[in-house]
Design a protein around this motif. Structure first.
Motif, PDB file in Angstrom:
ATOM      1  N   SER A 142     -38.288  54.434  -4.838  1.00  0.00           N
ATOM      2  CA  SER A 142     -39.310  53.610  -5.506  1.00  0.00           C
ATOM      3  C   SER A 142     -39.831  52.574  -4.509  1.00  0.00           C
ATOM      4  O   SER A 142     -39.221  52.342  -3.454  1.00  0.00           O
ATOM      5  CB  SER A 142     -38.712  52.896  -6.714  1.00  0.00           C
ATOM      6  OG  SER A 142     -37.911  51.807  -6.279  1.00  0.00           O
ATOM      7  N   GLY A 144     -39.823  49.282  -4.728  1.00  0.00           N
ATOM      8  CA  GLY A 144     -38.853  48.196  -4.521  1.00  0.00           C
ATOM      9  C   GLY A 144     -37.697  48.636  -3.647  1.00  0.00           C
ATOM     10  O   GLY A 144     -37.210  47.881  -2.811  1.00  0.00           O
ATOM     11  N   THR A 168     -41.503  39.320  -1.942  1.00  0.00           N
ATOM     12  CA  THR A 168     -41.186  39.540  -3.359  1.00  0.00           C
ATOM     13  C   THR A 168     -42.279  40.301  -4.087  1.00  0.00           C
ATOM     14  O   THR A 168     -42.079  40.706  -5.237  1.00  0.00           O
ATOM     15  CB  THR A 168     -40.934  38.197  -4.087  1.00  0.00           C
ATOM     16  OG1 THR A 168     -42.088  37.374  -3.932  1.00  0.00           O
ATOM     17  CG2 THR A 168     -39.720  37.489  -3.535  1.00  0.00           C
ATOM     18  N   LEU A 171     -41.537  43.435  -6.401  1.00  0.00           N
ATOM     19  CA  LEU A 171     -40.128  43.535  -6.820  1.00  0.00           C
ATOM     20  C   LEU A 171     -39.995  43.105  -8.280  1.00  0.00           C
ATOM     21  O   LEU A 171     -40.726  42.214  -8.737  1.00  0.00           O
ATOM     22  CB  LEU A 171     -39.237  42.630  -5.966  1.00  0.00           C
ATOM     23  CG  LEU A 171     -39.078  42.970  -4.489  1.00  0.00           C
ATOM     24  CD1 LEU A 171     -38.011  42.078  -3.856  1.00  0.00           C
ATOM     25  CD2 LEU A 171     -38.694  44.441  -4.303  1.00  0.00           C
ATOM     26  N   ASP A 172     -39.038  43.708  -9.006  1.00  0.00           N
ATOM     27  CA  ASP A 172     -38.806  43.261 -10.383  1.00  0.00           C
ATOM     28  C   ASP A 172     -38.040  41.929 -10.336  1.00  0.00           C
ATOM     29  O   ASP A 172     -37.521  41.538  -9.275  1.00  0.00           O
ATOM     30  CB  ASP A 172     -38.082  44.341 -11.203  1.00  0.00           C
ATOM     31  CG  ASP A 172     -36.716  44.693 -10.636  1.00  0.00           C
ATOM     32  OD1 ASP A 172     -36.099  43.845  -9.974  1.00  0.00           O
ATOM     33  OD2 ASP A 172     -36.267  45.827 -10.873  1.00  0.00           O
ATOM     34  N   PRO A 173     -37.980  41.182 -11.461  1.00  0.00           N
ATOM     35  CA  PRO A 173     -37.352  39.857 -11.430  1.00  0.00           C
ATOM     36  C   PRO A 173     -35.914  39.886 -10.920  1.00  0.00           C
ATOM     37  O   PRO A 173     -35.517  39.005 -10.148  1.00  0.00           O
ATOM     38  CB  PRO A 173     -37.406  39.396 -12.893  1.00  0.00           C
ATOM     39  CG  PRO A 173     -38.600  40.106 -13.449  1.00  0.00           C
ATOM     40  CD  PRO A 173     -38.628  41.454 -12.764  1.00  0.00           C
ATOM     41  N   GLY A 175     -34.738  42.003  -8.829  1.00  0.00           N
ATOM     42  CA  GLY A 175     -34.870  42.270  -7.393  1.00  0.00           C
ATOM     43  C   GLY A 175     -35.241  41.002  -6.633  1.00  0.00           C
ATOM     44  O   GLY A 175     -34.758  40.772  -5.522  1.00  0.00           O
TER      45      GLY A 175
END
Ligand code: ATP
Ligand code: MG
Length: 281
Positions: A142, A144, A168, A171-173, A175
């Protein structure tokens, strides 16, 4: 103290274009975290590429520990082994068939012994929490995950200065939190961190120093000061960080002590108010 990396009267023009900026001066102190902010197209990526030797200044110079960088092979190798850039888009950086090969590329290229390469790659994968991805083809990861691999590739070179372009973004939170913890740990181990971001709250939270590029002028100083300067931030199309704004209101209402530092996280608010940060969970 001599800056680990600095720019002096720095100017850059892409071929056939007007200067992106002129006469910028920036001193990056060893062991600090510096956030670089500014609107789209102002020149953040250009500045980071100049700092890492990916671009050669049209004017002025970059100094590594006070010594001007020479743009011959040996000088560039010296700069690039000390200063590693992680590009915003991991697809501009990853090229090997699988994760382990990609992260190994830099250390192998440095001519390190196999055992040293193995140890560095294992450490870098572990730092980015991607050990389980070691044998996966990079093109199946993926976004990220690819971003983490790109950062691991830079870490494997154990740079004195790690430079990240919008690390960032995408990226998910969880991450983002994991990355902030990794950056804090690297900094505690002595690595200097420079990262561009559009996220003022994030910058206020993790950086001690800030550089805000607006209208061709670079403003530098403590993050706590620059990131609360509303007119500067408006010129850079940014909003002030929430922590200082909330801190000001709570101090005015006597909820925070007059000398309490600005909160950086919700947990800081609880601690400042005498509660346990565990109350958040
Ligand atoms: N290879 C290139 N050739 C010509 N002009 C370029 C090149 N790369 C960037 N530019 C121009 O240089 C200026 C600065 O671009 P840069 O990518 O450094 O901005 P930035 O601050 O990183 O923006 P963003 O927030 O969108 O990432 C922009 O006007 C851009 O169009
Ligand atoms: Mg950019």
């Amino acid at each position: 103290m001599t800056p680990v990396l600095s720019a002096h009267d720095l100017g850059y023009s892409y071929e056939g274009s007007a200067p992106v900026f002129r006469d910028l001066t920036l001193e990056i102190r060893p062991g600090r975290a510096l956030a670089v902010l500014g609107p789209n197209g102002v020149g953040k990526t250009t500045l980071l590429r100049l700092l890492c030797g990916g671009l050669r200044p049209s004017h002025g110079e970059i100094r590594l520990r006070g010594v001007p960088v020479s743009y011959h092979r040996a000088g560039l190798t010296e700069l690039r082994t000390n200063v590693q850039l992680v590009l915003q888009d991991p697809d501009d950086q990853l090229f090997a068939a699988d994760v382990r090969q990609d992260v190994s590329f830099g250390p192998v290229n440095l001519g390190l012994a196999a055992a040293e390469v193995h140890g560095r790659v294992a450490d870098a994968l572990s730092a980015m929490e991607i050990t389980v991805l070691a044998d996966r083809p990079t093109h199946l990861l993926s976004f990220g995950q690819r971003k983490r691999v790109a950062i691991a590739g830079a870490l494997a070179l154990r740079p004195a200065v790690l430079v990240l372009d919008e690390p960032t973004a995408g990226l998910d939170p969880a991450g983002v939190e994991a990355l902030l913890m990794t950056l804090a740990r690297l900094q505690a181990e002595g690595t200097t961190i420079v990262a561009s971001t559009h996220d003022v709250d994030l910058a206020h939270r993790w950086a001690q120093d800030a550089a805000v590029l607006a209208g061709g002028v670079l403003h530098t100083g403590p993050a706590a000061e620059l990131l609360t300067d509303e007119s500067l931030l408006a010129a850079a199309r940014l909003r002030p960080a929430w922590g200082p704004v909330v801190g000001r209101v709570l101090r005015a209402h006597g909820v925070l002590a007059a000398d309490a530092p600005d909160p950086r996280t919700p947990a800081d608010l609880l601690v400042a108010n005498g509660s346990s940060p565990g109350a958040l969970s």
